[in-house]
Design a protein around this motif. Structure first.
Motif, PDB file in Angstrom:
ATOM      1  N   GLY A   1      38.102  36.309  47.283  1.00 32.64           N
ATOM      2  CA  GLY A   1      38.713  37.489  47.864  1.00 32.64           C
ATOM      3  C   GLY A   1      39.394  37.001  49.130  1.00 32.64           C
ATOM      4  O   GLY A   1      38.722  36.538  50.061  1.00 32.64           O
TER       5      GLY A   1
ATOM      6  N   ARG B   1      42.562  39.171  44.875  1.00 35.14           N
ATOM      7  CA  ARG B   1      41.188  39.249  44.391  1.00 35.14           C
ATOM      8  C   ARG B   1      41.036  38.572  43.040  1.00 35.14           C
ATOM      9  O   ARG B   1      41.874  38.724  42.158  1.00 35.14           O
TER      10      ARG B   1
ATOM     11  N   SER C   1      35.603  38.398  43.519  1.00 37.26           N
ATOM     12  CA  SER C   1      35.004  38.960  44.728  1.00 37.26           C
ATOM     13  C   SER C   1      35.738  40.237  45.132  1.00 37.26           C
ATOM     14  O   SER C   1      36.971  40.288  45.068  1.00 37.26           O
TER      15      SER C   1
ATOM     16  N   VAL D   1      37.725  43.233  46.845  1.00 37.39           N
ATOM     17  CA  VAL D   1      38.676  43.467  47.930  1.00 37.39           C
ATOM     18  C   VAL D   1      39.015  44.958  47.898  1.00 37.39           C
ATOM     19  O   VAL D   1      39.453  45.474  46.874  1.00 37.39           O
TER      20      VAL D   1
ATOM     21  N   SER E   1      35.764  43.736  52.255  1.00 37.74           N
ATOM     22  CA  SER E   1      35.126  43.377  50.993  1.00 37.74           C
ATOM     23  C   SER E   1      34.122  44.445  50.548  1.00 37.74           C
ATOM     24  O   SER E   1      33.550  44.342  49.472  1.00 37.74           O
ATOM     25  N   ASP E   2      33.917  45.473  51.382  1.00 35.97           N
ATOM     26  CA  ASP E   2      32.936  46.503  51.052  1.00 35.97           C
ATOM     27  C   ASP E   2      33.377  47.828  51.670  1.00 35.97           C
ATOM     28  O   ASP E   2      33.886  47.862  52.798  1.00 35.97           O
TER      29      ASP E   2
END
Length: 456
Positions: A9, A25, A28, A30, A43-44
């Protein structure tokens, strides 16, 4: 990007183009946050909710260019893609500790409310069943299912073990759970009459996502049981159930595990009523589900007693967890919790297998936690405890009534037999928490672990 191998990511800044960020991405997560004259990338979702509730989640092999007032998404080949923002229900306040010392403690105590949330609006009293509109599975298709295979990793795998038992008991469909990380490598036979269920708290667990993609490639029907709306597994699956646990910040999963097991109870009831489960049994399970939040609150009232137990056993170098049938997945999950958060070695074993080897380990220095539900295997479980006591082993029983063979008993409220595993594991979350606290561990961020496991 076509030259890069592996999982990534990536977010890139360029000195010659200071007005934009380019992201990509593969594997992982994105996530883009869409604001008013401002854009975010993370990322979250947890990192974004303080700024915006409008988010876009990139797919694997997708890129995006962000400017302050605009964003564009496209493939690594340069083809434009269409991405519509979705609204996240979670609010920034959900990420406050709310007066607790750790997120784990807060999330353990949120379980009664979280279970109420996963049940809300889904129970159908008229027909003694539940509404699960997101399954995209009509009654005729449900009746054609000949087997259920549940795939997950870690805690999600243990929730799947409990779910498989409930599906077999209530729907009378053969069901089993398997680690997704193993399934995707063993060239499994994919049966068109098998329903596959992928379980992941984050919805981004790489091993589970890869298994889903392989199943889809082979034409299988896959449902997702996830917590994060719009996550990769939720998008890849044919349908599924959101567990509505709310944001879970602590790396060690507690409320999401409990809500996932409740979601499986709902699915088992739905499949059972579609097939041969009687109205009477359907009503019995619904009444049991409605009792869960109040019973979880009762368990929380025993925290001080469980804390004393944790202080007594915190110096143990290893612990054994045992249970039979419904109790065995609970023992597996409790063993994992203790390992993750306290770093004490722990092992879970079926109580019926004690005499086939592990009994050699029993001694005063190895405490045993026994899961002893008040069901038709009660006497069998008591016999296993007698074997341990005969060898001077110390026992903590988690049971529905006092167990005279145990040194300590944590009494858990009784529900319907099929639903008892949902409650039996909750005091053991508190035991793991207070053991880790006594040992001074970093409870919310245990060493070597990550909340979303996005690598193999």
């Amino acid at each position: 990007m076509r030259l890069i191998e592996g999982t990534y990511g990536i977010a890139v800044l360029h000195a010659d183009f200071p007005d934009r960020i380019v992201v990509a991405r593969n594997g992982s997560p994105v996530v883009l946050g869409i604001g008013e004259k401002e854009m975010f990338v993370a990322s979250d979702i947890a990192a974004l909710v303080a700024h915006t509730r409008q988010i876009v989640t990139l797919d694997d092999g997708e890129m995006a260019t962000l400017k302050a007032d605009d964003f564009r998404t496209y493939t690594t080949e340069g083809t434009r893609t269409t991405a519509e923002p979705t609204t996240v229900e979670w609010e920034a306040a959900s990420y406050d500790m709310g007066g607790h010392d750790t997120y784990m403690h807060k999330e353990i105590h949120e379980q009664a409310e979280a279970v109420d949330r996963v049940l809300r609006g889904r129970i159908d009293d008229r027909f003694s069943t539940v509404h699960l509109g997101g399954l995209n599975l009509d009654a005729r298709e449900a009746r054609r299912i000949r087997r259920v295979k549940i795939l997950g990793c870690g805690t999600s795998y243990h929730a799947g073990m409990i779910g498989a038992q409930m599906i077999e008991e209530l729907a009378r469909i053969p069901a089993d759970a398997e680690p997704a990380s193993e399934f995707r490598y063993r060239n499994a036979v994919v049966d068109p009459d098998t329903l596959y269920i992928a379980v992941s708290q984050s919805g981004e667990t790489y091993d589970v996502l890869a298994a889903v993609q392989e199943l889809k490639r082979k034409g299988a029907r896959v449902l997702g049981v996830v917590n994060v709306v719009g996550s990769a597994i939720a998008r890849e699956a044919d349908g599924g159930i959101y567990v509505h646990a709310g944001p879970e910040v602590c790396v060690v999963s507690t409320k999401c595990f409990t809500n996932t097991t409740v979601a499986f109870a709902l699915l088992a009831l739905h499949l059972g009523r579609t097939r041969d489960l009687s109205v009477r049994d359907g009503r019995r399970i619904i009444e049991g589900l409605r009792r869960l939040p109040g019973q979880i609150a009762e368990i929380m009232e025993q925290e001080e007693e469980i804390k004393k137990l944790a202080l007594e056993y915190a110096e143990a170098r290893s612990m054994l967890f045992i249970g039979r049938v419904r109790g065995y997945p609970v023992a597996r999950e409790a063993s994992l919790k203790l390992k993750e958060v306290s770093y004490i070695h722990a092992e879970a074993y079926p109580a019926s297998e004690l005499k086939h080897g592990p009994l050699a380990l029993i001694e005063p220095a190895l405490p045993t936690v026994a899961i002893v539900p008040d069901d038709d295997l009660l006497e069998k479980n008591r016999a296993a405890m007698e074997e341990i006591k005969a060898r001077s082993g110390r026992i903590v029983a988690v049971a529905h009534r006092e167990q005279e063979k145990a040194d300590h008993t944590v009494v858990v409220p009784k529900n319907e037999d099929e639903l008892d595993p949902i409650l039996l594991g909750i005091p053991l979350q508190l035991l793991a928490y207070h053991t880790a606290l006594a040992l001074g561990r970093d409870i919310d961020k245990p060493r070597n672990l990550a909340k979303s496991v996005t690598v193999e």
